[in-house]
Design a protein around this motif. Sequence first.
Motif, PDB file in Angstrom:
ATOM      1  N   GLN A   1       0.827  -1.199   0.000  1.00 48.06           N
ATOM      2  CA  GLN A   1       0.000   0.000   0.000  1.00 48.06           C
ATOM      3  C   GLN A   1       0.866   1.255   0.000  1.00 48.06           C
ATOM      4  O   GLN A   1       1.944   1.285   0.603  1.00 48.06           O
ATOM      5  CB  GLN A   1      -0.895   0.042   1.248  1.00 48.06           C
TER       6      GLN A   1
ATOM      7  N   ARG B   1      -1.248   8.266   1.901  1.00 51.14           N
ATOM      8  CA  ARG B   1      -0.937   9.685   2.099  1.00 51.14           C
ATOM      9  C   ARG B   1      -1.441  10.120   3.475  1.00 51.14           C
ATOM     10  O   ARG B   1      -2.618   9.964   3.794  1.00 51.14           O
ATOM     11  CB  ARG B   1      -1.584  10.533   1.009  1.00 51.14           C
TER      12      ARG B   1
ATOM     13  N   ARG C   1       4.852   4.048   2.511  1.00 50.83           N
ATOM     14  CA  ARG C   1       4.692   2.750   1.854  1.00 50.83           C
ATOM     15  C   ARG C   1       4.756   1.661   2.927  1.00 50.83           C
ATOM     16  O   ARG C   1       5.591   1.724   3.829  1.00 50.83           O
ATOM     17  CB  ARG C   1       5.809   2.526   0.831  1.00 50.83           C
TER      18      ARG C   1
ATOM     19  N   ASP D   1       4.449   6.894  -9.108  1.00 54.00           N
ATOM     20  CA  ASP D   1       3.789   7.049 -10.389  1.00 54.00           C
ATOM     21  C   ASP D   1       3.114   5.731 -10.759  1.00 54.00           C
ATOM     22  O   ASP D   1       3.717   4.661 -10.681  1.00 54.00           O
ATOM     23  CB  ASP D   1       4.810   7.437 -11.468  1.00 54.00           C
ATOM     24  N   GLY D   2       1.855   5.809 -11.165  1.00 54.87           N
ATOM     25  CA  GLY D   2       1.156   4.633 -11.628  1.00 54.87           C
ATOM     26  C   GLY D   2       0.674   3.709 -10.531  1.00 54.87           C
ATOM     27  O   GLY D   2       0.372   2.545 -10.795  1.00 54.87           O
ATOM     28  N   VAL D   3       0.618   4.191  -9.287  1.00 59.72           N
ATOM     29  CA  VAL D   3       0.125   3.375  -8.174  1.00 59.72           C
ATOM     30  C   VAL D   3      -0.984   4.141  -7.464  1.00 59.72           C
ATOM     31  O   VAL D   3      -1.012   5.384  -7.482  1.00 59.72           O
ATOM     32  CB  VAL D   3       1.239   3.017  -7.180  1.00 59.72           C
ATOM     33  N   GLU D   4      -1.873   3.433  -6.836  1.00 60.76           N
ATOM     34  CA  GLU D   4      -2.948   4.068  -6.067  1.00 60.76           C
ATOM     35  C   GLU D   4      -2.395   4.528  -4.731  1.00 60.76           C
ATOM     36  O   GLU D   4      -1.703   3.801  -4.035  1.00 60.76           O
ATOM     37  CB  GLU D   4      -4.087   3.068  -5.831  1.00 60.76           C
ATOM     38  N   ILE D   5      -2.704   5.774  -4.384  1.00 59.10           N
ATOM     39  CA  ILE D   5      -2.319   6.332  -3.095  1.00 59.10           C
ATOM     40  C   ILE D   5      -3.581   6.593  -2.305  1.00 59.10           C
ATOM     41  O   ILE D   5      -4.443   7.367  -2.720  1.00 59.10           O
ATOM     42  CB  ILE D   5      -1.500   7.634  -3.254  1.00 59.10           C
ATOM     43  N   VAL D   6      -3.709   5.914  -1.171  1.00 53.26           N
ATOM     44  CA  VAL D   6      -4.901   6.028  -0.338  1.00 53.26           C
ATOM     45  C   VAL D   6      -4.679   7.100   0.711  1.00 53.26           C
ATOM     46  O   VAL D   6      -3.675   7.082   1.434  1.00 53.26           O
ATOM     47  CB  VAL D   6      -5.221   4.679   0.347  1.00 53.26           C
ATOM     48  N   SER D   7      -5.586   8.069   0.784  1.00 55.27           N
ATOM     49  CA  SER D   7      -5.488   9.130   1.780  1.00 55.27           C
ATOM     50  C   SER D   7      -6.036   8.635   3.106  1.00 55.27           C
ATOM     51  O   SER D   7      -7.108   8.052   3.176  1.00 55.27           O
ATOM     52  CB  SER D   7      -6.254  10.365   1.326  1.00 55.27           C
TER      53      SER D   7
END
Length: 310
Positions: free
Chosen positions: A258, A261, A268, A302-308
Amino acid sequence: MTQPDGPLGRQPGMSVLSEQPLPTAPAAADFVPPARALAAPRLTERYPALFPVAVRVHRARRRWHWLTGEEQWTSTREVEPLPTRVKKHKSLLLRQLGESEMWLQHNKVTNLRLASSQVDGVLIRPGETFSFNKVVGNCTRRKGYVAGMKLSNGDAESGVGGGICQLANLLHWMFLHSPLTVVERSEHSFDPFPDNGRVLPWGVGCSIVYNYVDLVVRNDTDTTFQLLVHVGERHLKGELRADREVPHSYSVFARDEQFLRHEDRVFRRNEIWRTVIDRRTGAAVGEELVKRNCALVKYLPDGVEIVSVT
């Protein structure tokens, strides 16, 4: 990595198949940044003049332990390979991390050749303990080491002996595929570079600082193991060998990767797991949680999902 407490290297997070359910991963909503990311600057960061003093204290403490501790340290080397291969691995010497760092990577190859020559052929006999720093020694200019890439707070910088962490990473990966007990290993607190050319799971690397940040393994078996390492044209190559067949093989992998943010910073995290496999039958006989990793990301993913998360 915590110390095993059983013949298969069983750890508190381990679930022998059919015994109990595996522990679940923390949910994103339960995210807590690592303590290092929340901590105030260290005293040596606030007062840099104290840093050399702190280093001398740490080194003196470690040398005293080497002299007075109960461990039986590895001291034997064998040129001829032992008969059984336990694990083989190679890692690319040069990765494209940015033009400004490439000269440091080329110098790193020189440092890896010198460090590998100290490790190659080392035997880890039953009851013995292997210390990376004790075997490799201090990487100084007098010994031929040059300025290579070191990581400081997640940033690449020049430092004599830089790059030997790659050798420690390779050794640790092979140790994870063996019954050897990892008793000391310190990972980096930051994720400094994108996964350009990454082969191993993120989170299995090692941080090495002579002599107090170390990679240490103990042989709790009745088998003698041998380390073979050398620098080739494009790869750092390694083998872990043994004087007899070992009963289990191991599959090491990452779960629950994962990017999160939190307060304008990206972290990570993942979990490193290991499946224990019976070599005779090919059946999985156990599974263990090796490590939960969490680090501050020093690049823009870049190109990955970032969960807030809050």
